[in-house]
Scaffold this motif. Structure first.
Motif, mmCIF file in Angstrom:
data_model
loop_
_atom_site.group_PDB
_atom_site.id
_atom_site.type_symbol
_atom_site.label_atom_id
_atom_site.label_comp_id
_atom_site.label_asym_id
_atom_site.label_seq_id
_atom_site.Cartn_x
_atom_site.Cartn_y
_atom_site.Cartn_z
ATOM 1 N N LEU A 188 0.429 -1.271 -0.205
ATOM 2 C CA LEU A 188 0.102 -0.104 0.272
ATOM 3 C C LEU A 188 0.973 0.952 0.012
ATOM 4 C CD1 LEU A 188 -2.739 -1.197 3.174
ATOM 5 C CD2 LEU A 188 -2.943 -1.687 0.215
ATOM 6 N N VAL A 189 0.632 2.430 -0.523
ATOM 7 C CA VAL A 189 1.157 3.791 -1.213
ATOM 8 C C VAL A 189 0.785 4.546 -0.076
ATOM 9 C CG1 VAL A 189 2.215 5.240 -2.091
ATOM 10 C CG2 VAL A 189 2.174 2.915 -3.051
ATOM 11 N N SER A 190 0.778 4.674 1.094
ATOM 12 C CA SER A 190 0.515 5.675 2.391
ATOM 13 C C SER A 190 1.744 6.484 3.033
ATOM 14 C CB SER A 190 -0.028 4.697 3.070
ATOM 15 O OG SER A 190 -0.178 5.374 4.725
ATOM 16 N N SER A 191 1.516 7.503 3.409
ATOM 17 C CA SER A 191 2.617 8.224 3.860
ATOM 18 C C SER A 191 2.151 8.781 5.291
ATOM 19 C CB SER A 191 3.237 9.801 3.061
ATOM 20 O OG SER A 191 1.805 10.463 2.819
ATOM 21 N N GLY A 192 1.494 8.094 5.684
ATOM 22 C CA GLY A 192 0.779 9.012 6.730
ATOM 23 C C GLY A 192 -0.602 7.670 7.581
ATOM 24 N N GLY A 193 -1.321 8.114 8.630
ATOM 25 C CA GLY A 193 -2.075 7.287 8.345
ATOM 26 C C GLY A 193 -3.411 7.306 7.422
ATOM 27 N N GLY A 194 -4.676 6.373 7.438
ATOM 28 C CA GLY A 194 -4.813 6.036 7.048
ATOM 29 C C GLY A 194 -5.875 5.001 6.372
ATOM 30 N N PHE A 220 0.606 6.213 13.712
ATOM 31 C CA PHE A 220 0.162 4.949 15.426
ATOM 32 C C PHE A 220 -0.649 4.483 15.732
ATOM 33 C CE2 PHE A 220 -0.014 4.921 19.848
ATOM 34 C CZ PHE A 220 1.436 4.765 20.405
ATOM 35 N N ARG A 221 -1.706 5.697 15.312
ATOM 36 C CA ARG A 221 -3.695 5.358 15.599
ATOM 37 C C ARG A 221 -3.716 4.040 14.690
ATOM 38 N NH1 ARG A 221 -6.789 4.270 19.150
ATOM 39 N NH2 ARG A 221 -8.996 4.605 19.027
ATOM 40 N N SER A 222 -3.707 4.594 13.610
ATOM 41 C CA SER A 222 -4.134 3.484 12.114
ATOM 42 C C SER A 222 -3.670 2.154 12.423
ATOM 43 C CB SER A 222 -4.207 4.065 10.840
ATOM 44 O OG SER A 222 -3.923 5.691 10.578
ATOM 45 N N SER A 223 -2.088 2.466 12.829
ATOM 46 C CA SER A 223 -1.604 0.949 13.263
ATOM 47 C C SER A 223 -2.837 0.209 14.161
ATOM 48 C CB SER A 223 -0.448 0.700 13.424
ATOM 49 O OG SER A 223 0.339 1.210 12.709
ATOM 50 N N GLN A 224 -2.989 1.108 15.107
ATOM 51 C CA GLN A 224 -3.664 0.032 16.157
ATOM 52 C C GLN A 224 -5.178 -0.141 16.010
ATOM 53 O OE1 GLN A 224 -3.468 2.840 19.059
ATOM 54 N NE2 GLN A 224 -1.334 1.980 19.804
ATOM 55 N N LEU A 225 -5.441 0.274 14.678
ATOM 56 C CA LEU A 225 -7.018 0.296 14.067
ATOM 57 C C LEU A 225 -6.525 -0.667 13.251
ATOM 58 C CD1 LEU A 225 -8.006 4.151 14.002
ATOM 59 C CD2 LEU A 225 -8.533 1.963 15.089
ATOM 60 N N PHE A 245 -0.852 9.678 23.814
ATOM 61 C CA PHE A 245 -1.686 8.377 24.294
ATOM 62 C C PHE A 245 -1.775 7.853 25.105
ATOM 63 C CE2 PHE A 245 0.896 5.098 24.668
ATOM 64 C CZ PHE A 245 0.381 3.781 24.694
ATOM 65 N N SER A 246 -3.562 7.371 26.042
ATOM 66 C CA SER A 246 -3.747 6.695 27.062
ATOM 67 C C SER A 246 -3.860 5.592 27.330
ATOM 68 C CB SER A 246 -5.758 7.399 28.046
ATOM 69 O OG SER A 246 -6.423 6.416 28.987
ATOM 70 N N PRO A 247 -3.991 4.575 28.040
ATOM 71 C CA PRO A 247 -3.826 2.962 27.515
ATOM 72 C C PRO A 247 -5.070 3.102 27.089
ATOM 73 C CG PRO A 247 -2.209 3.745 29.703
ATOM 74 C CD PRO A 247 -2.574 5.047 29.287
ATOM 75 N N MET A 248 -6.596 4.104 27.836
ATOM 76 C CA MET A 248 -7.888 3.982 27.390
ATOM 77 C C MET A 248 -8.306 3.332 25.869
ATOM 78 S SD MET A 248 -9.575 2.725 30.678
ATOM 79 C CE MET A 248 -10.915 3.399 29.503
ATOM 80 N N ASP A 249 -6.828 4.107 25.009
ATOM 81 C CA ASP A 249 -7.483 4.197 23.738
ATOM 82 C C ASP A 249 -6.651 3.500 23.201
ATOM 83 O OD1 ASP A 249 -7.918 7.404 24.408
ATOM 84 O OD2 ASP A 249 -6.127 8.057 23.920
#
Length: 366
Positions: A188-194, A220-225, A245-249
């Motif tokens: 996949l070609v991506s230079s950030g999240g999403g 960071f967030r997209s990796s987790q999602l 981030f918070s662990p709750m996230d």
């Protein structure tokens, strides 16, 4: 002997090819004549800005390969003439150096000098990621950031060797064939999240088992999602920046890891075992460092030795080789060599010419 020395922080221009007395091994140490030294992002960080664990003035470099020339009292398990490699010893951009004997591993005869220097840091990093951080099993799906970079290419090959499927992320279209050549099924070609929806589409809506993320806060967030329930987010891009981030996230009961190579090889026994695992991948043809560039030593008209400095990076000693493609389109791994005639096997693909940009553990950001 000469070494690449910095007296203060700055760009490549602060590096000097400086003469020093030949070092003498102390108790438990080995004297080594350098043949090839790896270039890692931590080296550029030390040169550019204050680092808590490493101050200037200093000789740069941490990784390399060479030949033992003398042993200090009590140095065991080695002999003069042994070809040895190491993954972390400060001051490795030097023609001669002394290193604790416990930090050295013998290089198998069938592995050439440059290959040995090219796989130590990246190879141990990728081995850590695919065993203790998340043990890749047949059928597992892994997302690899910077899949055309040094660590990314090594990771991809190890994941494939262990039976996994790779979804690679790269920052530009021209890097897609490089990642695919290493074994990535999807790129996949991506230079950030999403990118999380694309990952889920490729995994039947389940998400990946593990994401190896060295790209910093922007991903960071997209990796987790992108992960399935109880998946593992291996985040190693802290030199690019730290997310808030918070662990709750953390979604879907995922596990967050910050893997450090030192925890993979905490003892000499572990170092020898893990290094042999990496060398075995090379011997079996399952791991090939894509060496894209070598830089030869240059001399000024005065005859004073001076390393040739690539325009975007500069972290080279007398000669260098490189592997992977960085976000700037340059090779992302360099290895300095005092024996340019002992070249490694040719890379499986031709990579761009000089200029290097690197990120943590010699991976690129792209």
């Amino acid at each position: 002997m000469h070494a690449i020395f910095v007296r203060g922080h700055g760009g490549p221009e602060v590096m000097t090819w400086t003469e020093f007395p030949d070092p003498v091994p102390g108790p438990g140490e080995a004297a080594v004549r350098l043949r090839a030294a790896g270039v890692n992002f931590m080296d550029t960080g030390v040169r550019r800005m204050p680092v808590p664990t490493w101050s200037v003035p200093t000789i740069l470099g941490v990784e390399g390969m060479g030949v033992v020339t003398a042993l200090g009292a009590g140095a065991s398990d080695l002999a003069v003439g042994d070809r040895v490699a190491w993954y972390h010893h400060k001051g490795s951009y030097a023609e001669r150096l002394t290193i604790p004997a416990r930090s050295l591993v013998r290089v198998p005869d069938e592995i050439d000098d440059e290959t040995a220097a090219a796989v130590m840091m990246q190879g141990l990093t990728a081995n850590h990621f695919t065993t203790e951080t998340y043990a890749i099993q047949t059928g597992d799906t892994a997302v690899v950031h910077a899949a055309a970079g040094g660590v990314g290419l090594t990771l991809t090959q190890m994941i494939k060797a262990r039976g996994g499927t790779v979804i690679g992320l790269v920052s530009r279209e021209d890097k897609v064939p490089v990642a695919k050549a290493a074994g990535a099924e999807h790129v996949l070609v991506s230079s950030g999240g999403g990118f999380e929806d694309q990952v889920r589409d490729l995994t039947g809506g389940q998400g990946a088992h593990v994401v190896y993320d060295g790209a910093g806060p922007s991903t960071f967030r997209s990796s987790q999602l992108s992960l399935r329930r109880h998946g593992v987010h291996a985040h190693y891009g802290v030199l690019i920046g730290n997310p808030k981030f918070s662990p709750m996230d953390l979604p879907a009961s995922i596990l967050l890891s910050y893997p450090a190579v030192a925890d993979h090889v905490p003892t000499r026994e572990a170092l020898l075992h893990r290094a042999n695992e990496v060398f075995d991948f090379v011997r079996k043809g399952q791991l090939t460092p894509l060496i894209g560039q070598r830089y030869a030593r240059r001399r000024r008209r005065t005859g004073t030795p001076r390393p040739r400095i690539p325009p975007h990076h500069g972290e080279t000693a007398p000669a260098a080789l490189s592997s992977g493609v960085s976000g700037a389109g340059w090779p992302s791994k360099a290895v300095t060599s005092t024996m340019p005639g002992r070249s490694a096997k040719r890379a499986r693909s031709r990579l761009p010419k000089p200029g290097i940009r690197m990120s943590r553990n010699t991976a690129s950001t792209g």
